[in-house]
Design an enzyme around this catalytic site. Structure first.
Site, PDB file in Angstrom:
ATOM      1  N   HIS A  82     -68.605 -43.718 -30.456  1.00 11.42           N
ATOM      2  CA  HIS A  82     -68.853 -44.512 -29.249  1.00 11.42           C
ATOM      3  C   HIS A  82     -67.690 -44.319 -28.287  1.00 11.42           C
ATOM      4  O   HIS A  82     -66.629 -43.813 -28.661  1.00 11.42           O
ATOM      5  CB  HIS A  82     -68.973 -46.004 -29.603  1.00 11.42           C
ATOM      6  CG  HIS A  82     -67.690 -46.586 -30.130  1.00 11.42           C
ATOM      7  ND1 HIS A  82     -67.281 -46.434 -31.441  1.00 11.42           N
ATOM      8  CD2 HIS A  82     -66.698 -47.298 -29.520  1.00 11.42           C
ATOM      9  CE1 HIS A  82     -66.115 -47.019 -31.617  1.00 11.42           C
ATOM     10  NE2 HIS A  82     -65.729 -47.548 -30.465  1.00 11.42           N
ATOM     11  N   HIS A 138     -65.092 -41.651 -29.855  1.00 10.30           N
ATOM     12  CA  HIS A 138     -64.326 -41.800 -31.099  1.00 10.30           C
ATOM     13  C   HIS A 138     -65.147 -42.502 -32.161  1.00 10.30           C
ATOM     14  O   HIS A 138     -66.164 -43.136 -31.855  1.00 10.30           O
ATOM     15  CB  HIS A 138     -63.002 -42.527 -30.835  1.00 10.30           C
ATOM     16  CG  HIS A 138     -63.147 -43.881 -30.177  1.00 10.30           C
ATOM     17  ND1 HIS A 138     -63.462 -44.050 -28.843  1.00 10.30           N
ATOM     18  CD2 HIS A 138     -63.022 -45.139 -30.668  1.00 10.30           C
ATOM     19  CE1 HIS A 138     -63.515 -45.334 -28.552  1.00 10.30           C
ATOM     20  NE2 HIS A 138     -63.262 -46.028 -29.648  1.00 10.30           N
ATOM     21  N   ARG A 179     -58.738 -49.932 -44.976  1.00  8.68           N
ATOM     22  CA  ARG A 179     -58.124 -49.653 -43.673  1.00  8.68           C
ATOM     23  C   ARG A 179     -58.369 -50.833 -42.749  1.00  8.68           C
ATOM     24  O   ARG A 179     -59.448 -51.419 -42.741  1.00  8.68           O
ATOM     25  CB  ARG A 179     -58.729 -48.375 -43.087  1.00  8.68           C
ATOM     26  CG  ARG A 179     -58.247 -48.059 -41.702  1.00  8.68           C
ATOM     27  CD  ARG A 179     -58.575 -46.629 -41.289  1.00  8.68           C
ATOM     28  NE  ARG A 179     -57.993 -46.390 -39.995  1.00  8.68           N
ATOM     29  CZ  ARG A 179     -58.622 -46.618 -38.846  1.00  8.68           C
ATOM     30  NH1 ARG A 179     -59.877 -47.048 -38.850  1.00  8.68           N
ATOM     31  NH2 ARG A 179     -58.008 -46.422 -37.695  1.00  8.68           N
ATOM     32  N   ASP A 213     -65.456 -46.835 -25.493  1.00  6.56           N
ATOM     33  CA  ASP A 213     -65.272 -48.262 -25.231  1.00  6.56           C
ATOM     34  C   ASP A 213     -65.638 -48.551 -23.775  1.00  6.56           C
ATOM     35  O   ASP A 213     -65.392 -47.736 -22.882  1.00  6.56           O
ATOM     36  CB  ASP A 213     -63.816 -48.671 -25.499  1.00  6.56           C
ATOM     37  CG  ASP A 213     -63.452 -48.521 -26.982  1.00  6.56           C
ATOM     38  OD1 ASP A 213     -64.370 -48.464 -27.819  1.00  6.56           O
ATOM     39  OD2 ASP A 213     -62.248 -48.463 -27.283  1.00  6.56           O
TER      40      ASP A 213
HETATM   41  C1  LIG Z   1     -65.132 -56.487 -24.696  1.00 10.96           C
HETATM   42  C2  LIG Z   1     -65.923 -55.905 -25.556  1.00 10.96           C
HETATM   43  C3  LIG Z   1     -65.996 -54.454 -25.759  1.00 10.96           C
HETATM   44  C4  LIG Z   1     -66.883 -54.313 -26.968  1.00 10.96           C
HETATM   45  C5  LIG Z   1     -67.848 -55.435 -26.755  1.00 10.96           C
HETATM   46  C6  LIG Z   1     -66.880 -56.583 -26.454  1.00 10.96           C
HETATM   47  O1  LIG Z   1     -67.528 -57.661 -25.879  1.00 10.96           O
HETATM   48  C7  LIG Z   1     -66.162 -57.039 -27.732  1.00 10.96           C
HETATM   49  C8  LIG Z   1     -66.191 -55.957 -28.822  1.00 10.96           C
HETATM   50  C9  LIG Z   1     -66.071 -54.540 -28.268  1.00 10.96           C
HETATM   51  C10 LIG Z   1     -66.570 -53.494 -29.254  1.00 10.96           C
HETATM   52  C11 LIG Z   1     -65.554 -53.091 -30.332  1.00 10.96           C
HETATM   53  C12 LIG Z   1     -66.185 -52.014 -31.235  1.00 10.96           C
HETATM   54  C13 LIG Z   1     -66.878 -50.900 -30.431  1.00 10.96           C
HETATM   55  C14 LIG Z   1     -67.765 -51.504 -29.314  1.00 10.96           C
HETATM   56  C15 LIG Z   1     -68.601 -50.418 -28.632  1.00 10.96           C
HETATM   57  C16 LIG Z   1     -68.574 -52.621 -29.888  1.00 10.96           C
HETATM   58  O2  LIG Z   1     -69.689 -52.547 -30.323  1.00 10.96           O
HETATM   59  O3  LIG Z   1     -67.851 -53.813 -29.829  1.00 10.96           O
HETATM   60  C17 LIG Z   1     -66.885 -52.311 -28.385  1.00 10.96           C
HETATM   61  C18 LIG Z   1     -67.569 -52.953 -27.163  1.00 10.96           C
HETATM   62  C19 LIG Z   1     -67.518 -52.024 -25.975  1.00 10.96           C
HETATM   63  O4  LIG Z   1     -66.459 -51.442 -25.684  1.00 10.96           O
HETATM   64  O5  LIG Z   1     -68.555 -51.882 -25.343  1.00 10.96           O
HETATM   65  O1  LIG Z   2     -60.865 -48.614 -36.307  1.00 15.87           O
HETATM   66  C1  LIG Z   2     -60.662 -47.747 -35.486  1.00 15.87           C
HETATM   67  O2  LIG Z   2     -59.810 -46.882 -35.610  1.00 15.87           O
HETATM   68  C2  LIG Z   2     -61.525 -47.704 -34.233  1.00 15.87           C
HETATM   69  C3  LIG Z   2     -61.937 -49.043 -33.750  1.00 15.87           C
HETATM   70  C4  LIG Z   2     -62.667 -48.955 -32.455  1.00 15.87           C
HETATM   71  O3  LIG Z   2     -63.024 -47.897 -32.004  1.00 15.87           O
HETATM   72  C5  LIG Z   2     -62.963 -50.181 -31.695  1.00 15.87           C
HETATM   73  O4  LIG Z   2     -62.677 -51.299 -32.176  1.00 15.87           O
HETATM   74  O5  LIG Z   2     -63.495 -50.037 -30.570  1.00 15.87           O
HETATM   75 FE   LIG Z   3     -63.675 -48.084 -29.925  1.00 15.89          FE
END
Ligand SMILES: C=C1C[C@]23C[C@@]1(O)CC[C@H]2[C@@]12CCC[C@@](C)(C(=O)O1)[C@H]2[C@@H]3C(=O)O
Ligand SMILES: O=C(O)CCC(=O)C(=O)O
Ligand SMILES: [Fe+2]
Length: 373
Positions: free
Chosen positions: A232, A289, A299, A234
């Site tokens: 994905h 990533h 981890r 961010d």
């Molecule tokens: C601020 C945010 C980005 C995120 C969605 C969220 O509301 C909180 C969790 C974030 C996260 C972390 C893991 C990867 C990701 C794609 C997800 O599913 O939750 C990201 C979200 C994002 O960056 O879109």
């Molecule tokens: O655990 C990791 O190294 C990646 C975590 C991540 O990509 C995320 O929280 O958006």
């Molecule tokens: Fe991420």
């Protein structure tokens, strides 16, 4: 219009998958967690040091002009880099790790008391992106947007204060660091404080929003058939990630091989999110990533997801746009973009794109996004 991150999802409910297992007692990977085998795509950098194929490491105590040059190179050609001498004390990193471990080692039934609600951001749950995949991921997460008190109280009714204090201190430190990184990145693009009104007085990014995402990846009996966190980008401006001493984070460059980001004691990983990609009109692309798991070690990672104030329109910076470089993306607020991501996942960035790429072909990253999503 939501002013805070905790309100952003109210109009965009995210499906919370209720499939949970107790990873610690799992002797094999259940079918619902079995992914196609992860082939060993390791790059030479995994075996020996090779500057060209290793994620850059930038010492923030180097002279500022050198730091800006290194950041510009890292953002243009990698979308990710590690930083050392960043000013976040080692003992704070250790405290965050200890509290994260304390949380994830609770019994599953206890953690589920603090489960994320279907339309909420904060709390315990499976990876949010799970709903886009037929298989579940070998990980658990805990998200903190705003105060952690309500959720932490459900985990430890008597003993939640230390967790909240550590997370608050960490979030404060991350917010300052993220603002500093923003100016290093923007400065390296020739952008200064007058060019970015929403950074507020003195460019302090006081109203910026952020969330903490604690990720736990238990040791896995069949790591080649499991996925920690699927590929994905961010939806942030940038993300600052702390990873413990176990490797697992991998990145791609232009949809190529997966490259491991090796843990360096005390270092933090910085990755470009979709909003810097938009602000920079694609010059600093967000990085695809994922996290893989391993047989022996648990981890833990802690991501600080940094974004602008919720209501601010983010679009390509006017200084970076001209006749030869037309704006490639329409403007979006973070709130809108998070909703788009929750709906379209890895096609979200393409969905706000205005012009087709110059060569008329979907560029490698977008192509990869289509394949992954
Ligand atoms: C601020 C945010 C980005 C995120 C969605 C969220 O509301 C909180 C969790 C974030 C996260 C972390 C893991 C990867 C990701 C794609 C997800 O599913 O939750 C990201 C979200 C994002 O960056 O879109
Ligand atoms: O655990 C990791 O190294 C990646 C975590 C991540 O990509 C995320 O929280 O958006
Ligand atoms: Fe991420």
């Amino acid at each position: 219009m939501p002013a805070r991150l905790s309100e952003a999802f109210i109009n965009h409910p995210v499906h919370l998958n209720q499939n949970h297992i107790d990873f610690n007692s799992a002797k094999e990977v259940p079918d619902s967690y079995t992914w196609p085998p992860i082939h060993d795509d390791s790059s030479p950098a995994d075996y020996g040091y090779d500057v060209e194929s290793s994620v850059p490491v930038i010492d923030l105590s180097d002279p500022i002009s050198s730091v800006k040059g290194q950041i510009s190179h890292a953002c243009e050609s990698w979308g990710v880099f590690q930083i050392t001498n960043h000013g976040v004390p080692m003992d704070l990193l250790e405290k965050v790790q200890t509290e994260g471990k304390r949380l994830f080692s609770l019994p599953l039934q206890q953690k589920l008391k603090a489960a994320r609600s279907p339309d909420g951001i904060s709390g315990y749950g499976v990876a949010r992106i799970s709903s886009f995949f037929p298989k579940l991921m070998w990980s658990e997460g805990f998200t903190i947007a705003g105060s952690a008190v309500d959720h932490a109280r459900k985990l430890w009714p008597q003993d939640y204060i230390n967790f909240c204090e550590v997370m608050e201190e960490y979030e404060k430190g991350m917010k300052l660091l993220a603002g500093r990184l923003m100016w290093l990145m923007l400065g390296s693009l020739g952008i200064n404080k007058e060019d970015l009104q929403w950074a507020g007085p003195e460019g302090k990014f006081k109203d910026s929003c952020g969330a903490l995402q604690l990720n736990s990846y238990p040791a896995c009996p069949d790591p080649d058939r499991a996925m920690g966190l699927a590929a994905h980008t961010d939806s942030t401006l940038l993300t600052v990630l702390y990873q413990n001493s176990t490797s697992g984070l991998q990145v791609t460059r232009d949809g190529g091989k997966w490259i491991t980001v090796p843990p360096i004691s005390g270092a933090l990983v910085v990755n470009i999110g979709d909003l810097i990609h938009i602000l920079s009109n694609g010059r600093y692309p967000s990085v695809l990533h994922r996290a893989v798991v391993n047989r022996k070690c648990h981890r833990l990672s802690v991501a600080y997801l940094y974004g602008p104030p919720m209501h601010v329109q983010i679009s390509p910076l006017s200084k970076l746009v001209n006749l030869n470089n037309p704006p490639l993306y329409r403007s979006v607020t973070w709130s809108e973009y998070l909703g788009t991501k929750a709906k379209h996942f890895n096609k979200a960035l393409s969905s706000v794109r205005l012009c087709a790429p110059l060569n008329g072909i979907i560029d490698a990253k977008d192509h990869n996004r289509v394949k992954v999503g």
